[in-house]
Design a protein around this motif. Structure first.
Motif, PDB file in Angstrom:
ATOM      1  N   ALA A  44     -25.162 -51.750  42.309  1.00  0.00           N
ATOM      2  CA  ALA A  44     -24.615 -50.538  43.207  1.00  0.00           C
ATOM      3  C   ALA A  44     -24.892 -48.961  42.655  1.00  0.00           C
ATOM      4  O   ALA A  44     -25.008 -49.102  41.217  1.00  0.00           O
ATOM      5  N   ALA A  45     -25.479 -48.410  43.534  1.00  0.00           N
ATOM      6  CA  ALA A  45     -25.896 -47.030  43.138  1.00  0.00           C
ATOM      7  C   ALA A  45     -25.408 -46.107  44.095  1.00  0.00           C
ATOM      8  O   ALA A  45     -25.361 -46.174  45.170  1.00  0.00           O
ATOM      9  N   PRO A  57     -29.765 -43.885  47.469  1.00  0.00           N
ATOM     10  CA  PRO A  57     -29.696 -44.170  45.912  1.00  0.00           C
ATOM     11  C   PRO A  57     -29.820 -45.804  45.568  1.00  0.00           C
ATOM     12  O   PRO A  57     -30.703 -46.054  44.671  1.00  0.00           O
ATOM     13  N   ARG A  58     -29.586 -46.728  46.419  1.00  0.00           N
ATOM     14  CA  ARG A  58     -29.978 -47.914  46.161  1.00  0.00           C
ATOM     15  C   ARG A  58     -31.289 -48.299  46.181  1.00  0.00           C
ATOM     16  O   ARG A  58     -31.809 -49.453  45.633  1.00  0.00           O
ATOM     17  N   THR A  59     -32.364 -47.323  46.698  1.00  0.00           N
ATOM     18  CA  THR A  59     -33.642 -47.657  46.647  1.00  0.00           C
ATOM     19  C   THR A  59     -34.434 -47.655  45.305  1.00  0.00           C
ATOM     20  O   THR A  59     -35.213 -47.555  45.073  1.00  0.00           O
ATOM     21  N   ALA A  60     -33.543 -46.900  44.471  1.00  0.00           N
ATOM     22  CA  ALA A  60     -33.963 -46.471  43.151  1.00  0.00           C
ATOM     23  C   ALA A  60     -33.681 -47.656  42.229  1.00  0.00           C
ATOM     24  O   ALA A  60     -33.841 -47.667  40.978  1.00  0.00           O
ATOM     25  N   ASP A  81     -24.110 -48.463  38.655  1.00  0.00           N
ATOM     26  CA  ASP A  81     -22.961 -49.245  38.142  1.00  0.00           C
ATOM     27  C   ASP A  81     -23.537 -50.587  37.752  1.00  0.00           C
ATOM     28  O   ASP A  81     -23.991 -51.337  38.627  1.00  0.00           O
ATOM     29  N   LEU A  82     -23.500 -51.019  36.589  1.00  0.00           N
ATOM     30  CA  LEU A  82     -23.912 -51.956  35.916  1.00  0.00           C
ATOM     31  C   LEU A  82     -23.347 -53.387  36.348  1.00  0.00           C
ATOM     32  O   LEU A  82     -23.701 -54.539  36.119  1.00  0.00           O
ATOM     33  N   ARG A 145     -21.083 -49.028  31.184  1.00  0.00           N
ATOM     34  CA  ARG A 145     -21.102 -49.732  32.470  1.00  0.00           C
ATOM     35  C   ARG A 145     -21.747 -48.841  33.655  1.00  0.00           C
ATOM     36  O   ARG A 145     -22.375 -49.323  34.302  1.00  0.00           O
ATOM     37  N   TYR A 146     -21.718 -47.547  33.513  1.00  0.00           N
ATOM     38  CA  TYR A 146     -22.373 -46.619  34.288  1.00  0.00           C
ATOM     39  C   TYR A 146     -23.550 -45.795  33.548  1.00  0.00           C
ATOM     40  O   TYR A 146     -23.353 -45.545  32.227  1.00  0.00           O
TER      41      TYR A 146
END
Length: 479
Positions: A44-45, A57-60, A81-82, A145-146
């Motif tokens: 998740a981004a 952001p998710r495209t990165a 978020d890892l 985690r982030y």
């Protein structure tokens, strides 16, 4: 005994490619990362407002540079978020140019931070004045985690949009000993006599051994021997680094054969260097299973000037890469040669060598050069971006190491049709691969079905029916 195969020769352009400003590539001369997978891929981004609905952001974090995150917000940021706390050791940012956009749009000033809870962040890297397409940041191992990227100057122009093709996060790993140890003096092997007659290209002229160690023996023709030694000494040290890397990266033999491991070590590589008229440079190889070479791996390089140059470094490395392709597994020939020509594979090999031996400027330079290349390969394809769309993603999938191609050569030696010679001392492949077979073998090496990627990268050069037949013909290769 197979018929002798004529050595192939290339001539490189005399004009050197301009050196792209060095980025912050990972690794140094004496450490190499035992990289695992990208922890950010598919996670998740979040981030600042995107330029368009397709550049979120998710495209990165898609593990591909074909899409990107773009934001023209006053303070652009990207956060991933890892999914769970992890011991982070390296962060890689793929900027605009990595996705095929202008170099002027590469992120100029930015900060990388980490957090355990997504609220309190600690900066782990701050960069100003960068012009690199890719920046890789080794950080003191930290549990987080982030991971967050804050951009303070998006480009080197007046354009205010930040463009991030990919944000990659890798786990910490203890540095492993470099696979390129310092050059040290060592006695010459018996296969490196003080004088020999050039056995390549029918030259027949005398060569004098100029330098020798446990890995390479360097020979000069009369014209090069007349050049002051201080002007050519770099070539011995560089060639030694190259050959040591090749032996460690590609020197393990999947099928045990006499004198196969590490390209027949302790026999050294013979490097035959010539000074010629003109400003260009070119090279060729002869195989260690060729009686004409005395069964010694050989590279032959000719150039008008032997001052240390990007062109000569590229040629020397390129030729050494052909040994991994043509005889590294104790099997003569390259089944994939008709698929990738001379030589898209070498682009993977050259780039990987520069990155993993800490040669940052060279890595950035060839990345830009190779990334711009287009070739009508495999046969039947239109202009294909081999490095950008095929080999660079494979290299990234492998954590920035050569393992996927080492495995490709091993699987080829194990499964592709070959004929044994000399009581099993060595073998030769009996035919070349189809493009479908090549994609099948590469998929097995990568541990994933690459047919979709091949269709996108090669277009009409990829035949799915051919690929499916390869899966039936070689069922032992799984992924």
């Amino acid at each position: 005994m197979p018929a002798h195969r004529q050595e192939h020769r290339r001539r490189w352009a005399s004009v050197l490619v301009a050196v792209v400003a060095a980025g912050l590539l990972a690794g140094g001369l004496n450490t190499a990362w035992g990289a695992e997978g990208n922890l950010a891929a598919g996670r998740a981004a979040t981030g600042s407002a995107p330029c368009t609905a397709a550049e979120t952001p998710r495209t990165a974090v898609t593990a591909s540079v074909r899409d990107k995150f773009c934001s023209a917000a006053e303070r652009p940021f990207l956060q991933v978020d890892l999914g769970a706390p992890a011991l982070v050791g390296r962060i890689v940012v793929q900027h605009a140019q990595a996705g095929g956009e202008p170099a002027a749009w590469n992120t100029r000033d930015f900060t990388l931070s980490v957090s355990a809870d997504g609220a309190a962040f600690t900066a782990v890297a701050a960069v100003t004045g960068s012009t690199a397409a890719t920046t890789a940041h080794t950080v003191t191992p930290v549990r987080a985690r982030y991971v967050r990227l804050d951009v303070t100057r998006p480009t080197g122009t007046g354009d205010r949009a930040a463009r991030i093709a990919e944000l990659e996060v890798y786990p910490a790993a203890a540095p492993t000993p470099s696979i390129v140890p310092p050059v040290s003096a060592a006695p010459c092997h018996g296969d490196a006599p003080p004088l020999l007659t050039d056995f390549l290209q029918g030259h027949g002229h005398p060569l004098t051994r100029a330098a020798c160690n446990a890995d390479v023996a360097v020979y000069h023709d009369a014209a090069l021997a007349a050049v002051p030694a201080g002007q050519t000494a770099w070539a011995t040290a560089f060639t030694t680094d190259v050959w040591r890397y090749m032996k460690d990266a590609y020197g393990s033999c999947a099928v045990p054969r006499p004198a196969c491991e590490r390209f027949g070590e302790p026999r050294p590589l013979l490097a035959l260097f010539h000074r010629t008229a003109g400003a260009g440079a070119g090279g060729t190889i002869r195989y260690r299973f060729d009686a004409a070479t005395g069964n010694r791996a050989t590279i032959d390089v000719a150039a008008g000037s032997w001052a240390d140059s990007a062109m000569l470094r590229d040629v020397i490395t390129h030729e050494a890469c052909h040994h991994a392709e043509f005889d590294g597994q104790g099997v003569l020939d390259s089944p994939a040669f008709t698929v990738w020509g001379d030589s898209k594979w070498a682009e993977f090999c050259v780039y990987d060598f520069y990155v993993n031996t800490g040669r940052q400027a060279d890595a950035e330079r060839v990345r830009a050069d190779f990334g711009a290349g287009r070739d009508a390969l495999p046969p039947g394809a239109g202009p294909s971006a081999w490095f950008r769309d095929w080999f660079l993603p494979l290299w990234r999938d492998g954590g920035g190491r050569p393992d996927v191609m080492r495995r490709f050569f091993e699987l080829t030696a194990e499964h592709f049709p070959r004929r044994e010679y000399g009581g099993g001392a060595y073998a030769a492949y009996t035919r070349r691969m189809t493009a479908g077979e090549y994609v099948h073998f590469t998929s097995a090496a990568a541990g994933q079905d690459l047919s979709g990627r091949a269709a996108a990268a090669f277009g009409t050069g990829f035949d799915r029916a051919q690929f499916e037949r390869a899966r039936r013909d070689f069922p032992a290769l799984t992924y």
